[in-house]
Each structure stands twice: as C-alpha cells, then as structure tokens.
Design an enzyme around this catalytic site. Structure first.
Site, PDB file in Angstrom:
ATOM      1  NE  ARG A 141     -29.174  -4.006   5.580  1.00 21.62           N
ATOM      2  CZ  ARG A 141     -29.501  -4.771   6.452  1.00 21.62           C
ATOM      3  NH1 ARG A 141     -29.152  -4.356   7.416  1.00 21.62           N
ATOM      4  NH2 ARG A 141     -30.822  -5.226   5.983  1.00 21.62           N
TER       5      ARG A 141
ATOM      6  CE  LYS B  28     -24.524  -1.005  11.508  1.00 21.96           C
ATOM      7  NZ  LYS B  28     -25.793  -1.560  10.941  1.00 21.96           N
TER       8      LYS B  28
ATOM      9  NE  ARG C  92     -34.122  -5.882  16.709  1.00 23.47           N
ATOM     10  CZ  ARG C  92     -35.400  -4.996  16.950  1.00 23.47           C
ATOM     11  NH1 ARG C  92     -36.006  -5.594  16.690  1.00 23.47           N
ATOM     12  NH2 ARG C  92     -34.393  -4.194  15.556  1.00 23.47           N
TER      13      ARG C  92
END
Ligand code: BTN
Length: 323
Positions: free
Chosen positions: A122, A187, A321
């Site tokens: 992305r 991730k 965040r």
C-alpha cells in the site's frame, strides 16, 4: 526472464527442495544443461531470495528445505465444491498486475506466485517477495452494485485472513486498521485492494494478499517490525494448506460481504482489533488526532473517541500508531 530459463530454474529448485546436497554433475545430467549453466541459474535464484550454499566436492544445497506450491497438492485440501479457477505462476512481477492484465477475468479467479519481482504494498511501497518464502496471492472479485458496495472490503479481507490463519493453527493474529495483520505486535501479512470500474456500474476488485511464511532473518528492505508464521507455528508450515485455507476463507467471506457488507463481520473484526480501547494517534498528512480507538463502523471507518465524542474516520493515508 525467458520461459525456458524460468522452467529450468523451477526444475532446478524442485531438485534442491529437499534441502540435501546435489552435485553439479548430477544436476547438469538431470536437467540436460552444462555445469556452468547450473551455477548461473543458482546465482539467478539467489537473486530471487533463495539461499543456496555451494560446497566444493559436495555440490549445491538450500539453506533449508522448501515446499513449492502445487495445484495437485492444494486440490487435496480443497472442498469438492470449490469451483473458482486457481493458477500458480512461478515468477511474476506482481500477482495483482497479472490479474489486472489478464485478457479474461472471472469472479473468484486466483493467482499464486512463488516469487514477485515487483511486488507492491500500500501507499506505493514495495512488497518484499523472495522465492518460496511467503504466500503471494491475488483474487479477482466482481461487484455488480458498484463502488458504493465495496466500502470496508479490505477490512472484510482482514477477517478472512484471521480465519485462514486460525484454520492453519495460528492463534492470536490481530488486525490493525485499515488492513494490516499482526502477530505478536509485528506485521505478518498485508492486503492491497485495487479497484477498477465506473461509478454506479459493476466494479472489479483485485485483492492482493501477502503472508510472510519463512523469511530470512535479515530483511533490510522491510522498514517496519515484521514476523513470519514459522516463528509462531509448532509444526512445519504447509504452504499449500495455508494457501487453500486462504482461498476458502476469502471466497466465503467475500460472498458474505457481497450480501451483507460488514454487518456480520464488524464484531469479528473488532474482537481482533490490536488497538481497541487504546489511546492512538491518527495521522493524516500533517494532522495528528489523538483519541481512544473504538473499533469500526459498518462501512469500515475507524471509530475514535475524542473529547468524549465518537467520530468516524476514513482515508487511505491515515495510519494509526500507539500514542
Ligand atoms: C501492504 O501491507 O502494504 C499490502 C501488501 C500486499 C502484498 C500482496 S502480495 C500479492 C499481491 N501482489 C502484489 O504486488 N501485492 C499484493
């Protein structure tokens, strides 16, 4: 790469996949090419991220055994009624681009690759895609109701990913708005949805999924904390089975999403929300909004409580965040 050298490299990696030593002489006989050509193809595979050792007097071996994607193997795990087309390509620029450039696209058609030379993430980022180390999967899905019907699609895909990981014995995966998948705070998978179509008319989505399975420990090109499934699995990872679990979960959830949008998926998404109830910063360009994450609304917008009021936020460039 020519399809001939692509085929030779696939044949070579099939020989090496067991992780044992194979002499250059034996490989050259088997593949009908010179030993110098074997060495050249090994170097090319190394450039694609395959870790190959070459030891004088012993030959070549992979740093660790590799399980290649095989349609016949995948078919063993697929339910009999699964009737969407699946294609495995060996090395490709990007599986999303492969679907976008296909002459004929059909609903549910899926493409898996062993390696991507121009994998995309992305926000224009690169998606590191070494050979045989992850799952690179794209699926085409057509929505007759047009753009309005696909709001929240990537969040539905996130739910499918969580389901597929659970079916593969991986517990504890979490979603990070809008569509990252985390394990142990790092991730492990990403989703890239690309849409083509006109307002009001049918629209076609290419849903790209990358799942880290067994990456080398040093990955200088990944600019955020990452992990892979190998680090979280008790037993050996079966890539074909994970691919099947992904295909199954995706088609099931996409059918559900097509009928009811996020209505029945919203609470499942929230159960796995990494930030639910936590104070977060929502960053959009130079703007930073601090609030408490309250999950998502029925269109996939992020709910944020700011000064006692819950507001909804959308937008591709927004990132969350921990504050
Ligand atoms: C992200 O988190 O930035 C999204 C990553 C999406 C990567 C997948 S891998 C298969 C498909 N092909 C691509 O080029 N990208 C997606």
């Amino acid at each position: 790469m020519t399809s001939q050298s692509d085929a030779t490299r696939l044949a070579l990696i099939k020989q090496l996949a067991d992780g044992a030593f194979h002499s250059g002489e034996h490989l050259s006989e088997l593949l009908g090419i010179s030993r110098a050509a074997i060495s050249k193809h090994c170097r090319a595979l190394a450039e694609l991220g395959v870790e190959i050792f070459s030891v004088k007097g012993k030959g070549y071996r992979l740093a660790q055994p590799l399980q290649l994607l095989e349609l016949s193997e995948m078919r063993r795990y697929l339910p009999a009624m699964y009737d969407f087309p699946i294609e495995i390509v060996n090395i490709i620029d990007s599986t999303n681009d492969y679907i976008k450039q296909a002459d004929k696209r059909s609903n549910g058609m899926a493409v898996l690759a062993e390696a991507q030379t121009a994998g995309r993430g992305r926000q224009g980022r690169r998606w590191v895609s070494p050979f045989g180390a992850s799952i690179y999967l794209s699926m085409c899905w057509q929505f007759s109701q047009g753009y309005e019907a696909i709001s929240g699609l990537s969040l539905a895909v996130g739910v499918a990913l969580i389901d597929a990981l659970q079916a593969s014995g991986i517990q504890g995966a979490q979603v990070k708005w809008p569509n990252d998948i985390y394990l142990d705070g790092k991730k492990v998978a990403g989703i890239l949805v690309e849409v083509e179509g006109q307002m009001g008319g049918q629209c076609e989505c290419v849903i790209g999924i990358g799942v880290n399975i067994n990456l080398r420990s040093e990955q200088p090109d990944i600019d955020q904390p990452w992990t892979d499934l190998r680090a979280h699995a008790d037993a050996d990872i079966n890539r074909n089975q994970i691919a099947v679990n992904l295909l199954n979960a995706l088609t099931r959830i996409l059918q559900e999403f097509e009928q009811h949008g996020l209505t029945n998926l919203q609470s499942q998404w929230q159960q796995h929300d990494i930030f639910y109830g936590r104070t977060v910063n929502l960053i959009s360009g130079s703007q930073v909004i601090t609030g408490t994450a309250k999950g998502i609304d029925h269109r996939g917008g992020l709910l944020l409580e700011v000064d006692g009021e819950v507001k909804t936020y959308f937008g591709g460039e927004i990132s969350v965040r921990p504050a």
